[in-house]
Design an enzyme around this catalytic site. Sequence first.
Site, PDB file in Angstrom:
ATOM      1  N   SER A  89      21.226  29.867  21.666  1.00  0.00           N
ATOM      2  CA  SER A  89      20.314  29.478  22.745  1.00  0.00           C
ATOM      3  C   SER A  89      21.052  28.756  23.871  1.00  0.00           C
ATOM      4  O   SER A  89      22.097  28.147  23.668  1.00  0.00           O
ATOM      5  CB  SER A  89      19.200  28.581  22.195  1.00  0.00           C
TER       6      SER A  89
HETATM    7  N1  SAM Z   1      19.396  28.018  17.490  1.00  0.00           N
HETATM    8  C1  SAM Z   1      20.291  29.131  17.256  1.00  0.00           C
HETATM    9  C2  SAM Z   1      21.684  28.795  17.728  1.00  0.00           C
HETATM   10  O1  SAM Z   1      21.919  27.661  18.152  1.00  0.00           O
HETATM   11  O2  SAM Z   1      22.551  29.672  17.649  1.00  0.00           O
HETATM   12  C3  SAM Z   1      19.800  30.357  17.937  1.00  0.00           C
HETATM   13  C4  SAM Z   1      18.692  30.982  17.213  1.00  0.00           C
HETATM   14  S1  SAM Z   1      18.342  32.606  17.795  1.00  0.00           S
HETATM   15  C5  SAM Z   1      17.658  32.319  19.358  1.00  0.00           C
HETATM   16  C6  SAM Z   1      16.937  32.965  16.745  1.00  0.00           C
HETATM   17  C7  SAM Z   1      17.314  33.279  15.328  1.00  0.00           C
HETATM   18  O3  SAM Z   1      16.106  33.376  14.571  1.00  0.00           O
HETATM   19  C8  SAM Z   1      18.027  34.597  15.155  1.00  0.00           C
HETATM   20  O4  SAM Z   1      19.245  34.418  14.494  1.00  0.00           O
HETATM   21  C9  SAM Z   1      17.051  35.426  14.322  1.00  0.00           C
HETATM   22  O5  SAM Z   1      17.676  36.332  13.428  1.00  0.00           O
HETATM   23  C10 SAM Z   1      16.292  34.350  13.582  1.00  0.00           C
HETATM   24  N2  SAM Z   1      14.981  34.746  13.049  1.00  0.00           N
HETATM   25  C11 SAM Z   1      14.055  35.580  13.603  1.00  0.00           C
HETATM   26  N3  SAM Z   1      12.997  35.686  12.783  1.00  0.00           N
HETATM   27  C12 SAM Z   1      13.251  34.905  11.691  1.00  0.00           C
HETATM   28  C13 SAM Z   1      12.546  34.600  10.507  1.00  0.00           C
HETATM   29  N4  SAM Z   1      11.346  35.123  10.224  1.00  0.00           N
HETATM   30  N5  SAM Z   1      13.105  33.770   9.608  1.00  0.00           N
HETATM   31  C14 SAM Z   1      14.336  33.237   9.841  1.00  0.00           C
HETATM   32  N6  SAM Z   1      15.076  33.497  10.946  1.00  0.00           N
HETATM   33  C15 SAM Z   1      14.525  34.305  11.871  1.00  0.00           C
END
Ligand code: SAM
Length: 208
Positions: free
Chosen positions: A52
């Site tokens: 992010s």
């Molecule tokens: N905060 C993270 C960072 O600093 O790198 C970025 C997160 S990224 C925007 C969102 C993440 O949520 C992705 O890696 C995605 O695979 C995960 N995600 C999406 N749906 C999910 C779920 N149901 N359970 C767990 N993770 C999930």
Amino acid sequence: MVDEQLRARGIHDRHVLRIMEAMPRHLFVDDTLAARAYSDHALPIGDEQTISQPYMVALMTQALDLTGNEKVLEIGTGSGYQTAILAELAERVFTIERIPAIAAAARERLTALGYTNVVFRCADGTLGWREMAPFDRILITAGAPRMPAFLEEQLRPGGIAVVPVGESENQSLVKATRTEDGLAQRVLCGCTFVPLIGREGWASGNVG
Ligand code: SAM
């Protein structure tokens, strides 16, 4: 990054600013992207997912009002950058990522950096983590179609959740505090996160 992207836009929590100043963000992206690690953008981390934007990480962390004693649930480990910041500012972090390769890379990275207060899980996080509940704080780092039902059950009374909620392409960042009457919600800003995919989120073939 901290002066121009965070302080200048109103991030004022000195603990958040201090940790983000010290955190080596370039270690959370591929070597080919290291030169852009401190820019004002989300960056790709593979599998169509992103680390992010620094401002959004700071805003979400500040909204959690951490004092150092909290048990935090994070849904969407991604690169582990936000996880590491939470681990610095809270007592323990439980983090869930649904994509195995991303979950494994984040675990390896945070272990190499010496974090011992993070518990990792590779699963669908849209149901929370019932065995480890209740949590003082819950952070969801992917865009949910609606407030997930598990929040009321797994958030401690007085606890805070921060969740992007809305359409798959743009959401509102919602801060919810658990009160006796349920979740008191306030919109912090508009935002755009990758979709939260799972049983209580978007269906993977049905995003957009
Ligand atoms: N905060 C993270 C960072 O600093 O790198 C970025 C997160 S990224 C925007 C969102 C993440 O949520 C992705 O890696 C995605 O695979 C995960 N995600 C999406 N749906 C999910 C779920 N149901 N359970 C767990 N993770 C999930």
